[in-house]
Design a protein around this motif. Sequence first.
Motif: not given
Length: 733
Positions: A125, A128-129, A133-134, A482, A486-487, A538, A607-608
């Motif tokens: 997490d 990823r920022e 995401a991938d 991924r 979104r997560a 998810h 997303a995640a």
Amino acid sequence: MDEQAMLTRDLVLRLCANATELDQGWIDADRKVVAPFTASRDTALIDAIIAGGRALGVDRLLICRTRAEHAYEPVTEVPADVGSLVGVIRGWGNEPTDFLVAVEDLSAAVLVTAGELTVAAGPDDFVREFVGADIARARADFADEARDERDADLVRAAHRYGCLEQGGKHARGARGPGPDLAERVTARAESARTGSPRAVAALRALRGAWGWAMVLVLILAMVFVPGVPGAAPVVLAMLWLLAQLAWLARSRTLSYATLVRMLALGALAAWPIALAELAIAGAVGLPADGLYAYAYVAVPVEEIGKLAPLLLFWLVARRRFKRFAAVDHLLLAAASGAGFHLAEQAVRAVVLADVTDVLAPQIGLLTLLPGWIDVPSAAVRFSGHAVTTGLVGGAIGLAVVGRRQYGAWLWILPPLALGAAALEHLSFNAALVGLDPTPLTAFVFTLYGSGVATRWLLLLLLVLAVIMDYRLARLAAGLTPRLPGRASLAGLTRWAHGRAVRVRVRVPGDIAPVFRRFALAWARIPATLAETAATILHEFAVAAVAASRGPATLCRTWRFLRRRREFAMGAARAEGRPWRRVPSRGVLSETENRLATALGVGPKAAAAMAVAPVAVPVASMAAHPLITGAAPHTGGAYAAMSVRALTDWFGALPADTRPWVWAGAVALTSLLVSGWGLPRAHPSLRHFLRDPRGTVAGFLGALAPGQIPYAVVGLAGLALPKSIDRLLKPGRS
């Protein structure tokens, strides 16, 4: 913390190998996800650093310069906001420098060099920022950039952090062992599907037609052979039990079709196990039908023999075993035990013509893990071979998959589970034939719950295995493609990470290592549970949106999720060693892009990463004969007597009835070994007028008897509202 409590030297020595490289030992300590990337030195990078801290739920960050001349400067603790971080950096002057930003418990950090190279390491997490995401795609892009630009610093970073393999000859491809027998067969089947689609479609139609013909043959056998209808509830009970376990095993990488085939193999294994029991009983001088043979020959031989199909699976699919999740061992063992239970109890139902009590508590669609047998006169319950063997398989899975991450002490679990299964089996057989157990055996079995607690213990092992699988799979986020959308539960995950950081910071560093490790692991538990819940939701969201698109998209999604979990477990268990990358990351990424487009979130909106299984709920009524007293020796209390009883029963049948017995056996075996896989082609009635023969063949290929539940779930998904798409849309947390 007090600004004077830590010097730059202390922080850098813990996290860095030098001013521009993170320490490999620190990275390996918690198997952190690492992503090097290039970025301009502007406020966008500062925003990403702040976002990374917020993703972990922290409001304070540690920052310092990493060059040797700043070794005795104090580490600065700043609030996690852009103004504070920019203020510290501007205070260092206008000359570019290397600096490090870390969270308080040192579980995540980002190293910013004076050039464009930046390295983020920590939980997925957090990373990823910085790279999106991938993470796997970002690492591959960095490797391509380093290779194309031939920048020495970038190439060295790509090698150091595993984006490129060492050696120019192999830099563009992943090295690994060759395929096993099962993979070669699978590759040829995939090649046939691509190269000869018409021939494959014809074979699918033939398989479907054969399956429905076998259903008809089985019905006729039930009509013409007395006693055979009593075996049908046992078959349905074992299929329903496997469906329950497969649905609960959210991290599984095995298909339900594989489990049903293992069930058939477990049933066939009853014959060699029976021969082994007869041979061992003769070798030790015990009558095969004697009381002591029921307890002291049947129990050890059967408990070990039920694991033999797993050994056969390993012989033909050794590479595949390296990509097993912990829960896969439980499922395979339970399927093998279910097959053995099917063989024993079906023989009992056929030979003794048991009439199923439809009001028995272990019967019905809502029955959890059906198939147990009660002996009320002795207050003993036998949970069934599927449950006891699954217990052993679950313990083996936890030990095999988790030993490197959690320690070799996990190898204590398989002997304990095998002992518990043998104790329950021994007590059950002794109660059936009237043997009195020793006081110690009776006392231990009473403490164990007299067989009532075994199902719940199996479910506990299943939950622990799923949590372990999720935890390990997230550690492979740097290699795994991924998930679309979104997560889920982002807020809960941030809170759990933040709590873990705050608790870990307060753990004293001068206590005994064993207590410190325990305290740090205890602090991590809420975060692990939150990640598990988030990934499960998810996956459910992805499957639900896919279901609204129709059966074809839903089946492709189920297949993608399972194969992606397989890849993640292979990467996590390899721990950097060469491994067989099947399926390849490129194929999975391409599939994810197509699915993301079909689900309306697009490749850039995915997303995640999350790893959790989506299984197919199978609806069937389950039933099992209820034993209310001591069974006769022909009652199938152990395999040798079951085979003997079946032989005597078959010999007493009229000559004109025996062919129907063989036909029914062939039909049941055919139905178990084929026609349970996810359909790959979904015909449409719109083409019926133009190509009636092809349409009918297509329906036969997609609607074999075992594939009906997939079609039912797929059609039910079309009734979902369009608003369900919001589950994967960005912008909500």
